[in-house]
Design an enzyme around this catalytic site. Structure first.
Site, PDB file in Angstrom:
ATOM      1  N   THR A 162       9.387   6.902  15.902  1.00  0.00           N
ATOM      2  CA  THR A 162       8.075   6.726  16.527  1.00  0.00           C
ATOM      3  C   THR A 162       7.521   8.058  17.044  1.00  0.00           C
ATOM      4  O   THR A 162       8.267   8.888  17.553  1.00  0.00           O
ATOM      5  CB  THR A 162       8.209   5.729  17.690  1.00  0.00           C
ATOM      6  N   GLY A 201      15.500   6.663  22.737  1.00  0.00           N
ATOM      7  CA  GLY A 201      16.409   6.640  23.878  1.00  0.00           C
ATOM      8  C   GLY A 201      17.428   7.762  23.768  1.00  0.00           C
ATOM      9  O   GLY A 201      17.918   8.068  22.673  1.00  0.00           O
ATOM     10  N   GLU A 444      10.563  -2.863  18.006  1.00  0.00           N
ATOM     11  CA  GLU A 444      11.042  -3.505  16.772  1.00  0.00           C
ATOM     12  C   GLU A 444       9.951  -4.348  16.103  1.00  0.00           C
ATOM     13  O   GLU A 444      10.216  -5.427  15.581  1.00  0.00           O
ATOM     14  CB  GLU A 444      12.286  -4.366  17.048  1.00  0.00           C
TER      15      GLU A 444
END
Lengths: 678, 678
Positions: A162, A201, A444
């Site tokens: 992303t 993350g 997701e």
């Protein structure tokens, strides 16, 4: 202080005594077998005494000051400290045969992880994305080199896809990887601010490697997006490598220990063999060899969505346990003026907030188990080259992820609000639980986008059904309805409600298809017509998903033969409640598309009320059957012993502000101010 | 870095150019006059340049490190520091005639306060509860003594009513104040842990006085709850006084700078004249003199609820401004494959998330203005001894507070989700905005409790209507419907939709009344029958409220003559959208209780889609018309210039974690761990 001498709250004791079934039997049924309970207790969603000794009782993993009182930086540093301890422990467990990769993932990613590591962890993505991506997209040679380093945790990775300006639509990614045949290297660049990677993350300050998804350029042409393994930081000093711009993205609604990061490239060079080439390849001279099929990459995406549905169900069970126990303990107002204050669980409006969400757990879990089996079957077929059921699975996984996350988030928030002011306290653990689940509405695959993917599939199979072609199993119900077979009259049975849900779904798919066709006939382009029908399409996909959930749920309960009569009655009541609740939530749809008549609605409302009354005495027993330990609930309101008020007080006393009777800001600011007023 | 050279995002520029009306005219209409705009800019919800110099540009009030990165204790200390500065500034403004009490309250309590003081402030309750309670419940002598000290801020007070175990049902409060005629003192005690005061803002470490609500005992009898002024802390040292147990309650979903506290009493003695005796009194010998009417205490409660509705509307306008602007800037996927990525505001599913919430702002504001006038009229009548319209106002304020807060919270969350992942970032300011608004679903009367109070009133007036008695204005519509007058056939006009909403409300009240009567006839006690009908009653109250909102909204738009044709068209489109949206949200109700037929539903859906398309080009212009400054929006996604990505990046760079390239946890924990793996 007023420390309670009784062990368990008296109201809760009474609730447990009047339960009409054995909550341990429910636990057994949910787990499947006593062996599975034992496994779960040892390694799975829950902690065994064994794991408790290793984790929950380890003073190094205890919070003397809960994370909620700490600064963002302290929370991160603590997460790293704890993450390293947990990994060492898991490695030890693996060395004595008590753990495997699945445990790693579950322990860090699921409800269990959130009990030890709280609010996410920077190392999770190493296991749930970095390693799986290597497994799925690296060649055997690449795997030989990278996997051992990753498994042993001598490097820490993340997965960077992303970008600041690009999410769901991955074709729009801007990061470039340009092949330079002279040096046999790729040159990575972030041509714009919007091309910065954003969200992964652990990317902020933790990972030293990442799998980066970038637009591949070779021989002057863009070959689309491909994965590359990129070193981000020096392995010794952890300093960002030259050309790497990296940091964290700041605080969020929840999951504030995940160290989500950003990443920009300025002429970063990586060797040719750092492109993961299991599927597509670049030869030394820059020749591009395309993957034979891109359907295989579907796999991981669907796996994550399928697993997510079960995850969401587990968070629902957690929230509903907290809210039901609290509602049995909390007393407020009087139903009758000559009686003591009532347990709030006795108010029908409260039952209406609690029990449909209790039933939702069973509905979602049943659907989750079913699609998990389907996923395994389809994957097995896939490995034998059969791709036939892939679109069906994809369509189902999309709408189920969307519906479970949307219903789950809404339900958890309703449960939080049902706990009044105390539900607003962080010590209830309901805000954090909502924070985790609402995030899954977006990640997701954003829910609206996913529902429209299902809708596209539904419209396609609808047209096939109209032509009389046979349909795959999960949409087979559309065949009859497309042929215009007359529906049976309303009779209030669960099977009738299932068929009515299917009729609603079919009716909405039919209508949306008609409306879109009409728009095209009037001259709109197919794309514009699609867009202008998309509200109806989205709603049709949701109705299809609801029909699937209701059908699986009713079927599972009807076919159930392995439980006692007492438990079966309770399970059937919950199932009935769920079915009736959703007819009443969407009465308009049923009046329009099923054989429900206006005159039937009042009877359904009465049936709903009957079910609430029937479930009431067993509510605490049911949540007890979920068998979630206090440490996993992490809630002052939800603990097994029901000492709600003492726990709320004890949690408050952990606040650093409460360690001083007078805060220094009084002397520094408030006193001078007050005195200047005299 | 990639600092944008253009001043305003090009997509936003284009949106503003294609707007068909003048957004400044909308601002004028919303404010009422250019004088009122000026006043607002100077003192009200917004900052003038004048106030900006004083507040927003004061370096002492700037956050170099935003509060979200700080620890709970640091946030508190900062709130005290800033609170003192703001109060000094407001005092200065008052001294030069630029401010008054209302400004104090608005500045600290409303959207404006949240722009400077962020996430609540410990001093707010001094102004919004402590002083008003003195004004409402203290005798002139008591006021003479306490008010000047309170106004000058030489003492800081709060209002302590709610207890750990007792909220909405205030008769259940446990704190006792026992009159001792020997010493002419009250003795305050907290007999249980559940009797501890819990929640009051500023109580934790800030206030040195509180108005405490306690059960009054005199001459061995309980006289019910009464207010007492109690000193909590020494004015010099701020140490808690003997017998006072005090601290803060810990972190919450939001409003973490309010210093909500707990408070317990152990034989705390206060003089007799510390009971606020404007209404009831205790004489020296312990004789109790009861208040002549307790209806007067209704006043403050209703005032707060009425003001709250407008407050909620302002937060909706803030969230919708952020989401609409972001949706015009964000591009994702392609509607047509040969075109560039589309602005997400062009997706109809996105419009469906945005525009009904945009329309909601106008609907709620219209209702809020109307009830504010009603409140003022009723209060004026009250002072002349007329109590007739009090129950009507009370019933309306209850359901309006409940519906506005529930719709508002739901809408803001939908808007947050419409911004995808970036809506999850704290820098969007949407999570904090939700945190503020969702709290109002619980405080000042829990929503379900409030709806049931309205329902009790509705059931009463319904029975009167059936008997043919005349009804008060806001429920007058029930008269015809109770008489069974036939409804006119469906015709899709706004007036038809208003009448249909009224028919739905009447139908639901009628049905709930019938169902309750039937249960009583079958032998249930009235209390049990009420409880078992309460889901329907709650829904009936919500339908009544919706009918009220829709009726006021349509009437206001229809009667509007003072705006340009261009603006009127836009306002009417929004009103139509709101009306149609709610029919489609509750289609089942309309099919059951109004003259809507199944065949009409598709036309309504088309109308909804038409309105979305019609509003689309003006959406940015409409939110521009709300005229909310960037500092008040406080959002990286919503700023006027639309430099979304740069702001997201800049906000991230303020994170203390981003001040070091390598966090010390690497050397302390991660490196030893990684190295041990080799």
């Amino acid at each position: 202080m007023y420390r309670n001498r009784i062990t368990v709250n008296e109201d809760l004791l009474r609730e447990r005594q009047k339960c009409t079934f054995d909550s341990k039997e429910l636990t057994l049924w949910l787990d499947g077998s006593s062996e599975k309970i034992a496994t779960r207790h040892e390694l799975g969603n829950e902690f065994s005494l064994f794991v408790e000794d290793n984790f929950l009782n380890d003073p190094l993993l205890q919070d003397t000051v809960p994370a909620k009182y700490k600064s963002h930086k302290e929370i991160y540093e603590d997460a790293i400290r704890k993450g390293c301890i947990v990994l060492e422990k898991l490695e030890y467990l693996q060395s004595i045969g008590k753990s495997d990769m699945r445990t790693y993932m579950q322990s860090l990613g699921g409800m269990l992880g959130s009990a030890i590591l709280k609010d996410g962890n920077p190392i999770t993505l190493h296991f749930v994305m970095f390693i799986p991506a290597l497994l799925g997209q690296a060649t055997p040679e690449q795997q030989a080199f990278w996997l051992s380093r990753a498994w042993s945790c001598s490097i820490i990775g993340t997965y960077a896809q992303t970008e600041l300006g690009h999410g769901t639509f991955i074709r729009g990614l801007e990061t470039t990887a340009t092949y330079d045949p002279k040096t046999k290297e790729f040159v990575l660049n972030s041509p714009t601010l919007t091309s910065y990677k954003w969200w992964p993350g652990g990317l902020g300050h933790t990972a030293n490697y990442a799998i980066v998804v970038a637009q591949l350029y070779s021989q002057g042409e863009c070959k689309g997006i491909h994965p590359f393994i990129v070193q981000l930081r020096d392995e010794e000093t952890h300093e960002p490598l030259p050309g790497i711009k990296i940091g964290e993205i700041g605080t969020k609604l929840g999951m504030n220990a995940t160290n989500n990061g950003f990443l920009g490239f300025e002429n970063v060079r990586i060797p040719r063999n750092h492109m993961l080439m299991k599927n597509s390849q670049i030869l030394e001279d820059g020749t591009y060899i395309k993957a034979t099929s891109d359907k295989l990459t579907y796999g991981t995406m669907m796996f994550v969505r399928v697993v997510l549905v079960q995850d969401i169900a587990s968070y629902i069970s957690k929230a509903v346990t907290i809210a039901v126990r609290y509602s049995a303990i909390r007393r407020q107002s009087q139903i009758k003026s000559d009686e003591p204050e009532s347990q709030i669980i006795d108010y029908m409006t409260q039952q209406y907030k609690l029990f449909p969400n209790l039933a939702m757990y069973f509905a979602i879990t049943t659907a989750a188990n079913w699609i998990w089996n389907m996923y395994n079957n389809v994957t097995a077929e896939l490995h034998q080259g059969e791709l036939e059921r892939l679109p069906e699975l994809h369509a189902l996984a999309c709408c189920l992820k969307a519906t479970a996350s949307a219903d789950g988030a809404k339900g958890i928030e309703e449960l939080r609000l049902s706990c009044g002011g105390h539900g607003y306290m962080d010590s209830s653990n309901l805000p954090a639980t909502y924070g985790l689940v609402t995030a899954s509405c977006t990640y997701e695959g954003e829910n609206t986008v996913l529902l429209l993917q299902t809708a596209r599939y539904l419209m396609k199979v609808w047209r096939q059904a109209v032509r009389g072609n046979p349909l795959p199993p999960t949409v087979e119900y559309l065949s009859n309805l497309a042929r215009g077979t007359e529906q049976e009259p309303w009779d209030d049975s669960l099977m009738c409600i299932v068929k009515a849900h299917q009729a609603v779904a079919a009716g909405k798919i039919h209508l949306a298809t008609q409306n879109m066709d009409r728009k095209i006939k009037k001259g709109r382009s197919p794309e514009d017509a699609w867009n202008e029908t998309s509200i109806e399409l989205m709603q049709a996909a949701e109705s299809h998903c609801r029909a699937f959930i209701v059908m699986r749920y009713v079927t599972a309960i009807n076919e159930l033969t392995t439980v006692s009569k007492e438990l079966h009655i309770v399970l059937k009541q919950l199932c009935t409640l769920y079915c009736v609740y959703w007819v009443l939530q969407r009465t308009g749809d049923f009046l329009r598309f099923s054989t429900l008549k206006k005159e039937n609605v009042s009877a359904l409302q009465s049936r709903l009320e009957e079910m609430l009354i029937a479930i009431r005495p067993n509510a605490v027993g049911i949540v007890d059957g979920f068998d979630i330990r206090d440490e996993v609930l992490g809630s002052a309101l939800g603990a097994y012993d029901g000492n709600v008020y003492q726990r709320l007080y004890d949690e408050a006393m952990k606040s650093p502000l409460n360690q001083d009777k007078v805060n220094e800001s009084f002397h520094k600011y408030l006193k001078p101010f007050l005195k200047s007023r005299l």
